[in-house]
Design a protein around this motif. Structure first.
Motif: not given
Length: 558
Positions: A468, A471-472, A514
């Motif tokens: 995650a 991706r961020r 994240d």
């Protein structure tokens, strides 16, 4: 008989707020009184000022008993004022959730407090409520846009704006909204954070004036479209209304210490999930008014001081002229392996074993081109042998070290004289304009900024990004957010992301699970470990001890 912080506070002779304003050099037309002992300061009505010296107070890694950083900040300001220099202390407002939960009062302690402590701890001038209202109004605006035809193409699954409360309520961390009939909104998952974690809190504390506040609010990202385009407050046209809701909250709050030193208490972002500093406006206002300003940053220097130096100094005139690291004998013993319930037992060897934690904080401050002063917060259980260990260490390391007994004796008397002398000596010999440097430049990519903080400040061997987070990273760079600062969300108890690894751990990997975009505040939050943005209440919350006596006075708040 004086037995706790509330008794100390009630025994104080508080002066009318107009006298405190006059002492600070604030004209009558610039103050808006909230009762007899508190006032808002309209900074637009202040005369041109100077630029006082700034002292940043940080600390070694926190321990369960607490190190008294706010108490030391207030006591230091009182002790410097005692030398005849016009002094102001600028600190954060307490968050009501922790006050009623695990932390208890957060207005200092003993004879080194800001007053009136009951009001400061409970509601104060309503700043937190204004931020809560603005935050939740924005949530309602997002929901209304979604319901009223969704002109911006918001994907309900990609709404990132969460509601907030200044209450520790774990049951609200994850919720579903919009349930019921079609007129009740669009169902989707959401959640609550505590108010101190709201981006609006961060924005208010980094804004330099109302115009900057409005511009920052407009840049806040609240959601994404189906094709992942960011949707901002500006797209919703809500920045004007939100600014109107915050027009009083942006004004710093003027109060006083027990010794009568003027204090600006304003803003309160958390140190482990936000940037952990009082407002830029309060700090710059204090510098314009005083010869010396004492301020603080949240938790240990690896969190608070790093964010102060890498984030706050980019937003306003906040490069410190001196840095204090607060330490205690009992905290050193805890980091040396002594259980919390045994840290009051004399053990010079354990003090020596805990010094690597403090050493690392000293080294980190020096990385920024700054030279720290160790403020050793004194407790009755400390022994001369234990203090001697710390003084011998400081001599070996070439760092100033001074003992302060400001809880019991107060900085306004003689409890902070040695401490103040060491800090003033550092101030008089400093030239931070020539020596100060930040960890990274804006042009450095987000991933490299995170790695730089992890390797340089935490001493991590490596950083592992979850899927995650990966991706961020890619999305944020594509959106043009790569030049933003990084705000690490990490446990305050350890240099690592594991709160049980005390002292000065090495050979570990930092795990980033994240990232959160805070485009209004101008930083990206990197979430590590199990940091929660909505705390829960502990087994024995502080609220159990708070009550009113037969005279209607608050008891149990300390």
């Amino acid at each position: 008989m004086v037995v706790d912080d509330l008794d100390f506070a009630r025994a104080a002779d508080m002066r009318p707020i107009e006298e405190i304003a006059d002492k600070a050099g604030i004209p009558a037309q610039a103050i808006e009184p909230y009762g007899r002992h508190m006032a808002k300061v309209d900074v637009t009505k202040l005369p041109p000022g100077g630029r006082g010296k700034l002292v940043l107070v940080s600390a070694m890694s926190p321990t369960p008993p607490g190190e008294g950083k706010t108490t030391m900040s207030i006591g230091l300001a009182d002790a410097i004022a005692r030398t005849g220099r016009r002094t102001i202390v600028a600190v954060r407002e307490p968050s009501l959730g922790p006050v009623l939960g695990m932390k208890g009062g957060a207005a200092g302690g003993g004879r080194s407090q800001v007053l009136p402590m009951e009001d400061i701890n409970l509601h104060f001038t309503g700043d937190f409520h204004a931020i809560t209202t603005a935050n939740n109004t924005l949530a309602a605006i997002v929901e209304n846009s979604l319901y009223q035809g969704n002109p911006l193409g918001i994907d309900a699954r990609r709404i990132t704006w969460r509601r907030v409360l200044d209450v520790n309520d774990r049951a609200l961390r994850n919720v579903v909204v919009g349930l019921g009939s079609p007129t009740d909104g669009v169902p989707h998952e959401g959640g609550f954070d505590i108010t101190a974690a709201s981006e609006i809190m961060a924005v208010l504390c980094l804004a330099t004036d109302l115009a900057d506040l409005k511009a920052r609010l407009a840049r806040i990202t609240v959601a994404y479209t189906g094709d992942r385009r960011p949707v901002t407050v500006g797209d919703l046209g809500a920045q004007g209304a939100l600014t109107a809701l915050l027009r009083h909250a942006i004004k710093p709050n003027l109060v006083q210490t027990i010794a009568g030193t003027p204090a600006l208490v304003h803003g309160g972002p958390f140190g482990n999930i936000a940037h952990g500093c009082n407002s830029v406006i309060a700090t710059t206002t204090a510098r314009a008014l005083a010869e010396v300003v004492v301020t603080e940053a949240g938790f240990g220097a690896d969190l608070g001081a790093e964010k102060f130096l890498d984030i706050k100094t980019r937003a306003g005139d906040a490069v410190p002229d001196a840095v204090v690291l607060v330490a205690t004998i009992r905290a050193l013993k805890y980091h040396g392996g002594v259980p919390a319930e045994e840290v009051t037992t004399p053990d010079a060897a354990a003090v020596e074993a805990g010094l690597p934690n403090l050493t690392r904080h000293v080294e980190n401050i020096r990385t920024f081109g700054l030279e720290p002063v160790i403020g050793l917060n004194s407790f009755p259980t400390d022994t001369e042998d234990e203090r001697a260990v710390v003084h011998q260490w400081s001599e070996r390391l070439g760092v100033r070290c001074a003992v302060a007994d400001i809880w019991a004796r107060g900085g306004g008397d003689d409890g902070g004289d040695e401490f103040a002398a060491a800090v003033l000596d550092a101030l008089d010999g400093s030239d931070t304009a020539a020596t100060f440097t930040r960890l990274y430049e804006p042009s450095t990519g987000l991933e490299e900024k995170i790695r730089t903080i992890a390797r340089t400040i935490y001493r991590a061997d490596d950083v592992e990004f979850a899927a995650a987070a990966r991706r961020r990273l890619a999305e944020f760079e594509e959106n043009g957010w790569g030049e933003m600062a990084v705000c690490m969300a990490k446990t305050q108890y350890s240099f690592s992301d594991d709160g049980s690894r005390l002292g000065a751990p090495e050979g570990f990997t930092l795990h980033v699970r994240d990232l959160l975009a805070r485009t209004g505040a101008g930083f990206v939050v990197a979430l590590t470990g199990s940091i929660m943005t909505m705390p829960g209440l502990p087994v024995s919350p502080a609220f159990e001890r708070i009550d009113l006596d037969d005279d209607g006075q608050i008891v149990g708040l300390s």
